[in-house]
Every structure is written in structure tokens, then in C-alpha cells.
Motif scaffolding. Structure first.
Motif, PDB file in Angstrom:
ATOM      1  N   SER A  44       7.473  -7.850  11.262  1.00 23.37           N
ATOM      2  CA  SER A  44       7.779  -6.549  10.670  1.00 23.37           C
ATOM      3  C   SER A  44       9.300  -6.280  10.745  1.00 23.37           C
ATOM      4  CB  SER A  44       6.982  -5.455  11.371  1.00 23.37           C
ATOM      5  OG  SER A  44       7.744  -4.923  12.389  1.00 23.37           O
TER       6      SER A  44
ATOM      7  N   ARG B 187       2.613  -9.862   4.672  1.00 18.86           N
ATOM      8  CA  ARG B 187       2.654  -8.977   3.492  1.00 18.86           C
ATOM      9  C   ARG B 187       1.326  -9.031   2.720  1.00 18.86           C
ATOM     10  NH1 ARG B 187       8.045  -9.068   0.239  1.00 18.86           N
ATOM     11  NH2 ARG B 187       7.887  -6.843   0.454  1.00 18.86           N
TER      12      ARG B 187
ATOM     13  N   ASP C  32      -2.811  -2.866   4.745  1.00 18.57           N
ATOM     14  CA  ASP C  32      -1.919  -4.003   4.990  1.00 18.57           C
ATOM     15  C   ASP C  32      -2.651  -5.287   5.337  1.00 18.57           C
ATOM     16  OD1 ASP C  32       0.393  -2.572   4.470  1.00 18.57           O
ATOM     17  OD2 ASP C  32       0.409  -1.729   6.504  1.00 18.57           O
TER      18      ASP C  32
ATOM     19  N   HIS D 107       1.720  -7.333  -2.920  1.00 20.35           N
ATOM     20  CA  HIS D 107       2.476  -8.539  -2.565  1.00 20.35           C
ATOM     21  C   HIS D 107       1.607  -9.780  -2.457  1.00 20.35           C
ATOM     22  CE1 HIS D 107       5.405  -5.456  -1.154  1.00 20.35           C
ATOM     23  NE2 HIS D 107       6.214  -6.297  -1.776  1.00 20.35           N
TER      24      HIS D 107
END
Ligand SMILES: NC(=O)c1ccc[n+]([C@@H]2O[C@H](COP(=O)([O-])OP(=O)(O)OC[C@H]3O[C@@H](n4cnc5c(N)ncnc54)[C@H](O)[C@@H]3O)[C@@H](O)[C@H]2O)c1
Length: 255
Positions: free
Chosen positions: A201, A94, A150, A99
Motif C-alpha cells: 500500500s 490492486r 479491494d 484495475h
């Protein structure tokens, strides 16, 4: 005749994936290799498999004490070092802006950037010691070339070592040290790191399919393909290459 005959090499993160393949390739090409990692069992097993030209010692790349001890061991045993591969690295789950914690960010920078600075500083005197050509190879990533929402901490760290690599190269050139430094930038390759990324994931099968096909060539890279590029940079065949960033990503960053 091997492409690394007579050379002494240290590879970090050599117990798995790309680092393990670099160690295998280097030994096959005539080098003596110190494999280092924090996975002692796997590292020792691989060194045993590779035979008398390989040995293993624990080296946590975020520990200055471990770097000092590893370089000291090489100095006492061999008095020289011609190839240093900064391969150990990784990220956190994350890793997006909303996050990611500061603690995680710092951990990723320590593993991927601080380690390269510390290790290079620790090894520099030994890399210079024999007066023979020496090569530092830093395993960065395509995530160090382009933004990825990401991979905020990981991409930032891999971008930092891209420039660190060039700065090391230019410092050594200016000082007249016979030491080159280059970075390699793989796209997604089939290693435990990428398998772990997919498994974290929500839909691991779909994530794996996506990662496998994201490159225009439609497949993952292999650790062998990365090791072949690292071998080129480690060898004297690349004697005029320093401060360069070599990409192997199946075309991912071409557009
Ligand atoms: N696999 C890919 O798709 C890919 C793509 C681009 C870049 N990379 C980079 O390639 C390098 C190798 O990755 P990989 O895919 O082979 O991963 P991997 O997980 O298979 O291997 C990484 C190795 O580094 C070791 N390691 C982790 N933390 C360490 C520490 N603190 N000190 C010493 N060793 C440590 C691990 O134990 C492991 O053996 C990493 O720097 C990674 O960021 C990988």
C-alpha cells in the motif's frame, strides 16, 4: 495421546504462515504429514525441523500433474490419506474492479478454486481407500463471506470454495463415503501474506495499523489460532460436522 494419532495428512502451502502452523500442530498431535508447497527450501527446512513424522514434496496446486504425482507417492508409500488441507492461496495487488485484469482474475481463481477441485478429485480415491474417517479442510477467508471492494478476485474465489466445500461434503455424504469437508474463514492474521498486503500500500505502516485493528477484538489473528480450528476439523472430534463454514475473525463479520 494425540488428537490425530495414526492419521496421514497432506497440507498445501505448508512452507509458510497458516499452512506451516497446521503442519506443526498436526505432527505434535500424532499425525504423519506430507508438507507441500512451491517454496522448496522453506518447506524442506520445516519438514526437517519436524522430524521423522514429516516430509516435504513440491506440489504446485495449480498443476494437475503435480497433484497426480503427490497422490501417487502417498498411495505407494502409505496406501491411505485421512486429512487433506487445501491451504495454499492468495491474491493479486490492486484487486479492485477498475484495475483487475482478466488474466489476474483467472490466476486467482486457478490458485484458490481450481486447485481445490483438482486436488479433491485427485485425492478422493485415496481418501476412501482405508475406509477410515477422512476430513478435507478448505482454508477460505472472511473475504468469501462478505463483499470487499479491494478484494474482487480474491473474495470471489474464496466465496466459490465456500460453496465447493459444501458440495463436496454433500456428495460424499450421499455416496456414503466416510469423508467430511468443511471450510474455515479467517479474518486478517499475522502471516507473510498480510504483511505483503500492507507493504504494497502507499503507506505501509498505516495499512498495517489498520489491518491490525480492523477486527472488533482489536488485533490480528494468529496462524496458531487458525491451525487449532483446522485441527478440530481434521480430527474425529468433529465427526458430525460436514458442509460447515467456521469463522474466526475477531468479530469482523458479526455486524
Ligand atoms: N493471513 C490471513 O490473514 C488470511 C486470512 C484469510 C484467509 N487466508 C488464507 O489462508 C491461506 C494461507 O495464507 P497465509 O496467510 O498463511 O499465507 P502465506 O503467504 O504465509 O502462505 C501461503 C503459502 O502458499 C504457498 N503457495 C502459493 N502459491 C502456491 C501454489 N501455486 N502451489 C502451492 N503452494 C503455493 C506459498 O508459497 C506459501 O508458502 C491462504 O489460502 C489465504 O488465502 C489468510
Amino acid at each position: 495421546m494425540g488428537r490425530l494419532d495414526g492419521k496421514l495428512a497432506l497440507v498445501t502451502g505448508a512452507a509458510s504462515g497458516i499452512g506451516a502452523e497446521c503442519a506443526r500442530t498436526f505432527v505434535r498431535e500424532g499425525a504423519t504429514v506430507l508438507l507441500t508447497d512451491v517454496q522448496d527450501e522453506a518447506g524442506r527446512a520445516l519438514a526437517d525441523e519436524l522430524g521423522h513424522a514429516a516430509s516435504y514434496r513440491r506440489l504446485d496446486v495449480v498443476s494437475p500433474e503435480d497433484w497426480a504425482a503427490a497422490i501417487d507417492e502417498l498411495r505407494q508409500a502409505h496406501g491411505r490419506l485421512q486429512v487433506l488441507v487445501h491451504n495454499a492461496g492468495g491474491g493479486v495487488p490492486r484487486d479492485d474492479l477498475e484495475h483487475l485484469s482478466l488474466e489476474q482474475w483467472r490466476r486467482v481463481q486457478a490458485l484458490n478454486v481450481d486447485s481445490v477441485l483438482m486436488g479433491t478429485q485427485a485425492a478422493l480415491p485415496l481418501l476412501r481407500a482405508s475406509g477410515e474417517p477422512a476430513s478435507i479442510v478448505i482454508v477460505s477467508s472472511v473475504a468469501g463471506l462478505i463483499g470487499t471492494p479491494d478484494l474482487v478476485a480474491y473474495g470471489s474465489a474464496k466465496g466459490a470454495v465456500r460453496i465447493l466445500s459444501k458440495s463436496i461434503a454433500l456428495h460424499c455424504a450421499r455416496k456414503g463415503y466416510p469423508i467430511r469437508c468443511n471450510s474455515v474463514h479467517p479474518g486478517f492474521c499475522d502471516t507473510p501474506l498480510v504483511r505483503a498486503l500492507a507493504s504494497q500500500s502507499r503507506d505501509p505502516d498505516e495499512a498495517w495499523r489498520h489491518l491490525s485493528q480492523v477486527a472488533p477484538l482489536g488485533r490480528l489473528g494468529t496462524p496458531q489460532e487458525v491451525a487449532a480450528l483446522v485441527l478440530y476439523l481434521a480430527s474425529d472430534e468433529s465427526a458430525f460436522t460436514t458442509g460447515a463454514e467456521l469463522v474466526l475473525d475477531g468479530g469482523l463479520t458479526a455486524s
